[in-house]
Design a protein around this motif. Sequence first.
Motif, PDB file in Angstrom:
ATOM      1  N   LEU A  90       1.038  -1.249   0.095  1.00 55.18           N
ATOM      2  CA  LEU A  90       0.062   0.102   0.073  1.00 55.18           C
ATOM      3  C   LEU A  90       0.872   1.279  -0.007  1.00 55.18           C
ATOM      4  O   LEU A  90       0.541   2.356  -0.504  1.00 55.18           O
ATOM      5  CB  LEU A  90      -0.840   0.016   1.135  1.00 55.18           C
ATOM      6  CG  LEU A  90      -2.080  -0.857   1.342  1.00 55.18           C
ATOM      7  CD1 LEU A  90      -2.994  -0.671   2.492  1.00 55.18           C
ATOM      8  CD2 LEU A  90      -3.197  -0.657  -0.044  1.00 55.18           C
ATOM      9  N   LEU A  91       2.034   1.023   0.298  1.00 59.13           N
ATOM     10  CA  LEU A  91       3.090   2.400   0.471  1.00 59.13           C
ATOM     11  C   LEU A  91       3.182   2.747  -0.880  1.00 59.13           C
ATOM     12  O   LEU A  91       3.299   3.894  -1.264  1.00 59.13           O
ATOM     13  CB  LEU A  91       4.291   1.782   1.154  1.00 59.13           C
ATOM     14  CG  LEU A  91       5.194   3.162   1.453  1.00 59.13           C
ATOM     15  CD1 LEU A  91       4.684   4.179   2.268  1.00 59.13           C
ATOM     16  CD2 LEU A  91       6.437   2.496   2.184  1.00 59.13           C
ATOM     17  N   MET A 132       2.307   6.343  -2.532  1.00 58.00           N
ATOM     18  CA  MET A 132       3.426   7.400  -3.309  1.00 58.00           C
ATOM     19  C   MET A 132       2.653   7.392  -4.767  1.00 58.00           C
ATOM     20  O   MET A 132       2.871   8.833  -5.155  1.00 58.00           O
ATOM     21  CB  MET A 132       4.571   6.395  -3.277  1.00 58.00           C
ATOM     22  CG  MET A 132       5.377   6.311  -2.018  1.00 58.00           C
ATOM     23  SD  MET A 132       7.094   5.844  -2.097  1.00 58.00           S
ATOM     24  CE  MET A 132       6.955   4.520  -3.635  1.00 58.00           C
ATOM     25  N   GLY A 133       1.917   6.710  -5.454  1.00 58.32           N
ATOM     26  CA  GLY A 133       1.283   6.985  -6.718  1.00 58.32           C
ATOM     27  C   GLY A 133       0.258   7.814  -6.371  1.00 58.32           C
ATOM     28  O   GLY A 133       0.162   8.971  -7.291  1.00 58.32           O
ATOM     29  N   TRP A 161       0.559  11.571  -8.241  1.00 56.80           N
ATOM     30  CA  TRP A 161      -0.458  12.159  -9.148  1.00 56.80           C
ATOM     31  C   TRP A 161      -0.877  13.407  -8.629  1.00 56.80           C
ATOM     32  O   TRP A 161      -1.358  14.474  -9.404  1.00 56.80           O
ATOM     33  CB  TRP A 161      -1.769  11.306  -8.983  1.00 56.80           C
ATOM     34  CG  TRP A 161      -2.985  11.624 -10.038  1.00 56.80           C
ATOM     35  CD1 TRP A 161      -4.033  12.324  -9.417  1.00 56.80           C
ATOM     36  CD2 TRP A 161      -3.055  11.502 -11.391  1.00 56.80           C
ATOM     37  NE1 TRP A 161      -4.642  12.467 -10.732  1.00 56.80           N
ATOM     38  CE2 TRP A 161      -4.246  12.095 -11.587  1.00 56.80           C
ATOM     39  CE3 TRP A 161      -2.201  10.968 -12.272  1.00 56.80           C
ATOM     40  CZ2 TRP A 161      -4.805  12.158 -12.987  1.00 56.80           C
ATOM     41  CZ3 TRP A 161      -2.777  10.821 -13.693  1.00 56.80           C
ATOM     42  CH2 TRP A 161      -3.913  11.393 -13.934  1.00 56.80           C
ATOM     43  N   SER A 162      -1.219  13.721  -7.443  1.00 56.80           N
ATOM     44  CA  SER A 162      -1.422  15.125  -6.836  1.00 56.80           C
ATOM     45  C   SER A 162      -0.305  16.037  -7.056  1.00 56.80           C
ATOM     46  O   SER A 162      -0.775  17.122  -7.363  1.00 56.80           O
ATOM     47  CB  SER A 162      -1.399  14.856  -5.350  1.00 56.80           C
ATOM     48  OG  SER A 162      -1.746  16.037  -4.627  1.00 56.80           O
ATOM     49  N   MET A 163       0.906  15.608  -7.345  1.00 52.74           N
ATOM     50  CA  MET A 163       2.012  16.643  -7.667  1.00 52.74           C
ATOM     51  C   MET A 163       1.901  17.078  -9.031  1.00 52.74           C
ATOM     52  O   MET A 163       1.836  18.136  -9.163  1.00 52.74           O
ATOM     53  CB  MET A 163       3.327  16.088  -7.173  1.00 52.74           C
ATOM     54  CG  MET A 163       4.471  17.128  -7.496  1.00 52.74           C
ATOM     55  SD  MET A 163       5.853  16.206  -7.220  1.00 52.74           S
ATOM     56  CE  MET A 163       6.016  14.929  -8.456  1.00 52.74           C
ATOM     57  N   ALA A 182      -4.997   9.331   0.073  1.00 53.04           N
ATOM     58  CA  ALA A 182      -3.633   9.172   0.582  1.00 53.04           C
ATOM     59  C   ALA A 182      -3.627   8.718   2.189  1.00 53.04           C
ATOM     60  O   ALA A 182      -3.248   7.975   2.685  1.00 53.04           O
ATOM     61  CB  ALA A 182      -2.408  10.200   0.444  1.00 53.04           C
ATOM     62  N   GLN A 183      -4.623   9.613   2.721  1.00 53.24           N
ATOM     63  CA  GLN A 183      -4.735   9.812   4.126  1.00 53.24           C
ATOM     64  C   GLN A 183      -5.621   8.196   4.628  1.00 53.24           C
ATOM     65  O   GLN A 183      -5.220   7.566   5.491  1.00 53.24           O
ATOM     66  CB  GLN A 183      -5.601  10.552   4.954  1.00 53.24           C
ATOM     67  CG  GLN A 183      -5.049  12.194   4.685  1.00 53.24           C
ATOM     68  CD  GLN A 183      -5.794  13.397   5.106  1.00 53.24           C
ATOM     69  OE1 GLN A 183      -6.981  13.222   5.199  1.00 53.24           O
ATOM     70  NE2 GLN A 183      -5.097  14.478   5.679  1.00 53.24           N
ATOM     71  N   PHE A 184      -6.746   7.865   3.804  1.00 55.07           N
ATOM     72  CA  PHE A 184      -7.372   6.770   4.004  1.00 55.07           C
ATOM     73  C   PHE A 184      -6.381   5.403   3.675  1.00 55.07           C
ATOM     74  O   PHE A 184      -6.576   4.418   4.557  1.00 55.07           O
ATOM     75  CB  PHE A 184      -8.644   6.471   3.238  1.00 55.07           C
ATOM     76  CG  PHE A 184      -9.730   7.458   3.529  1.00 55.07           C
ATOM     77  CD1 PHE A 184      -9.591   8.367   4.778  1.00 55.07           C
ATOM     78  CD2 PHE A 184     -10.910   7.611   2.756  1.00 55.07           C
ATOM     79  CE1 PHE A 184     -10.764   9.423   4.992  1.00 55.07           C
ATOM     80  CE2 PHE A 184     -11.761   8.655   3.048  1.00 55.07           C
ATOM     81  CZ  PHE A 184     -11.753   9.265   4.134  1.00 55.07           C
TER      82      PHE A 184
END
Length: 168
Positions: free
Chosen positions: A26-27, A31-32, A36-38, A54-56
Motif C-alpha cells: 500500500l505504500l 506514493m502513486g 498524481w497529486s503533484m 492518501a490519508q485513508f
Amino acid sequence: MPDWIKSYVRWVEAINYRVGRFTMYLLFVIMGVMLWSMASKVTHLPANWTLETAQFLFVAYYLLGAPYSMQLDTNVRMDLLYGRLNQRTQVMWDILTIFFLIFYIGVMLYGAIDSTVYSFSIGERNPTAWRPPLWPVKLVTCIAFSLLLLQAVAHFFRDVATLRKVSI
C-alpha cells in the motif's frame, strides 16, 4: 498444547502474514496517489481527492500492518527494565501484560464497530469538497482491530507454550 490451540495460532499467523505482506505494498499506492497529486498541481488539473485518498490508505497501511508487526515481534517497546530481564521473566511479564492489551483492543474494537455501523446507517461522508463516504475506512479499522485481537491471543498462547517449553 492442545491441537486446537496450535491450529488457532497457525491460522491467525497465516492470515496476518498474508494481510501484512499485502499491506506493505500500500505504500507504493500511497506514493502513486501523492505523485498524481503533484502532477495535477503542475498541470493545473485539480485533483481534490488525492489528499484524502492518501490519508485513508495510510490508515489502512498503519492499522493493517500492526498485527503483522506484533507477529514478527518488531513492535516498539519502551523498556527500562524489560531488556535486562532473563527470557523466562520477560515471557511471564508478557503473559501478564497481554491481558491489558486484549482489554484495550477489545474496547477499541467495540468503539470501531459502533462507529462503523453508525457511519454506514446514516451514509456519513467527510465534510470536504470531495465528500467520500467514511464507512470504508472505518470498516478497515474494524478489520484491523479484529486481526490485532486475534494476534494478541495467539501471542498469549505462544508465550504460554514458551513458558511450558512446548513448541507450537
